[in-house]
Design an enzyme around this catalytic site. Structure first.
Site, short mmCIF file in Angstrom:
data_model
loop_
_atom_site.label_atom_id
_atom_site.label_comp_id
_atom_site.label_asym_id
_atom_site.label_seq_id
_atom_site.Cartn_x
_atom_site.Cartn_y
_atom_site.Cartn_z
CE LYS A 1 -3.88 1.99 2.65
NZ LYS A 1 -4.69 1.88 3.89
CB SER B 1 -8.19 3.56 2.98
OG SER B 1 -7.30 2.96 3.91
CB SER C 1 -8.28 0.71 5.84
OG SER C 1 -9.03 1.88 5.67
N1 GLN Z 1 -13.13 4.23 6.49
C1 GLN Z 1 -12.51 4.60 7.74
C2 GLN Z 1 -12.02 6.01 7.64
O1 GLN Z 1 -12.24 6.59 6.64
C3 GLN Z 1 -11.38 3.66 8.06
C4 GLN Z 1 -10.21 3.92 7.23
C5 GLN Z 1 -9.01 3.14 7.65
O2 GLN Z 1 -9.10 2.12 8.31
N2 GLN Z 1 -7.86 3.66 7.28
O3 GLN Z 1 -11.43 6.55 8.52
#
Ligand code: GLN
Length: 487
Positions: free
Chosen positions: A79, A154, A178
């Site tokens: 990532k 994400s 995410s």
């Molecule tokens: N969707 C959640 C957020 O936007 C979690 C994102 C994540 O785990 N990085 O914060």
């Protein structure tokens, strides 16, 4: 012969050890796969084909000299929020366009020491803020099961790249879901380690008290192999814990007899897609049939988790993102003086969702509002952690869906941030409590989209979480199904 991109990590290692295949062949097959499907999937921000083939050759040379390592010659992708020495790292943000780190994140360094071949850097929501990759500063990744749908986020690139067989495994990061959400939406195994299990050094921070890097792959065993080399104390991250890392693969006994499985009642929420609920209930029944004991447990503060998370995560983000000013690294938009340069750089470099979160977090931390918002959210977090601690006094693992729905359509939730935030309703609790969780495929819905089963273990209880997930996976064939695009 099965195609080289259909192998698991375990199988590929065995074939390389006997000399049946080489890492160069294996890596080339994955690069070909990327070339073939990337125009539609768009999982990668950077493909490092040339250096990957060099690393593969080095791996083959090392093997020829009698050497070995836990992931020697295995093509993986990372990532783009994890620093990679000499390879652009943008966190999916325009503000970091052109930033080339001088060092590796510790988890990346450990994978390199373990012999990884890195095929590229993966797309994501900007600074990991989102659930769909639609917040990427570059482009949206498409779900290989249905190109009109999101891969989750994400770490959407990390889920899609595995589902499209472009790498044998990937790294993602999980602040509120995410890793697990893309795992569920893309039909792959996906692990959020316990907070403190994996070093965050070199991870471009979003919510520092929540962030954890973790693996995605085709099988539970493959994720266990990757986590094995990433896990453990790192002197460069004071929050990484000196807790012994058990041999995860050795613990995959296939046996769940006598295992106490908590079923958190609050996680079977109304509004859940019926096929998701049915698939998870069927999985629970399978565990019961194998001699596991199902126990009703309660996590009573679950209804406050989303609110607390969005105060804590945005507060930490507002502090963490203050460093991006265009002066030392990344993109810069010059103004007439330094203040104007800051404003232009941040105004043009950050996307809308990142700005929304910086404003929310700055407000929650500001004098006069701190106690009412940030302070209160921390108190709620303590109660949520207590809920999980109490539940784990009664049970070994807990099981729930990963997400209330399967992958949604691209564009479906972009106009309503609250709707997007709800995708994480079943995952964020684990981050607030610091426990570990894995998503494994447990079915498909009427449209043929994968459904994720979420198995939580207690803090530093990845071994029991892996054992339960592996036993289920071995008894089912959901993980062997292929995304429509490539089948
Ligand atoms: N969707 C959640 C957020 O936007 C979690 C994102 C994540 O785990 N990085 O914060």
């Amino acid at each position: 012969m099965t195609s080289l991109t259909d192998l698991t990590i375990t199988e590929a290692l065995a074939k390389m050890r006997t000399g049946e295949i080489s890492s160069v062949e294996l890596t080339q097959a994955h690069i070909d796969q990327i070339e073939k499907y990337e125009p539609q999937v768009k999982a990668f921000l950077t493909v490092t084909a040339e250096s990957a083939l060099q690393q593969a050759q080095a791996a083959d040379d090392m093997r020829a000299d009698g050497g070995d390592a836990p992931l020697l010659g295995i093509p993986l992708a990372i990532k783009d929020v994890l620093s990679t020495q000499g390879v652009e790292t943008t966190a999916g943000s325009k503000i970091l366009k052109g930033y080339v780190p001088l060092f590796d994140a510790t988890c990346v360094a450990r994978l390199k020491e373990a012999g990884m071949v890195m095929v590229g850097k993966l797309n994501m929501d900007e600074f990991a803020m989102g659930s769909s990759t639609e917040n990427s500063g570059y482009f949206t990744t498409h779900n290989p099961w249905d190109l009109d749908r999101v891969p989750g986020g994400s770490s959407g690139g990390s889920g899609a790249a595995v589902a499209a067989h472009m790498a044998l495994g990937t790294l993602g990061t999980d602040t509120g879901g995410s890793i697990r959400l893309p795992g569920a939406f893309c039909g792959v195994a996906a692990v959020k380690p316990s907070y403190g299990r994996v070093s965050r050094y070199g991870l471009l921070a979003y919510g520092s008290s929540l962030d954890q890097p973790g693996p995605l792959a085709h099988t539970v065993e493959d994720t266990a192999r990757i986590l094995q080399v990433m896990a453990g104390k790192d002197p460069l991250d004071a929050t990484s814990m000196p807790v012994e890392v058990p041999d995860y693969v050795a613990g995959l006994t296939g046996d769940v007899k006598g295992l106490k499985i908590g079923v958190p009642q609050e996680f079977f929420v109304s509004g859940m897609q019926p096929e998701v609920e049915q698939a998870v209930q069927a999985a629970l029944k399978w565990f019961e049939d194998q001699g596991a004991e199902l126990v009703e447990v309660h996590l009573p503060h679950t209804e406050y988790a989303l609110s607390a998370y969005y105060i804590i995560a945005t507060s930490e983000a507002s502090a963490n993102l203050a460093r991006y000013d265009g002066i030392r690294f990344g993109a810069r938009v010059d103004g007439s003086d330094v203040i104007e340069t800051y404003k232009l750089t941040r105004g043009q470099g950050f996307g809308d969702e990142v700005k929304r979160r910086i404003m929310l977090g700055t407000y929650a931390l500001s004098a006069g509002y701190y106690d009412a918002w940030y302070g209160k959210a921390q108190q709620v977090r303590a109660l949520i952690k207590q809920d999980y601690d109490k539940a784990f006094e009664q049970v070994d693992v807990m099981i729930a869906p990963t997400s209330p729905t399967t992958a949604f359509k691209i564009g479906q939730n972009t106009s309503d941030p609250m709707q997007m935030y709800l995708a994480d309703i079943l995952t964020i609790g684990a981050n607030l409590a610091g426990v570990c969780g894995i998503s494994v495929p447990c079915g498909v819905d009427d449209a043929g989209l994968p459904i994720g089963l979420q198995i939580f273990g207690p803090a530093f209880g990845e071994d029991v979480m892996f054992r339960a997930a592996h036993a289920y996976e071995q008894a089912t064939d959901w993980h062997t199904r292929k995304a429509a695009l490539i089948s």
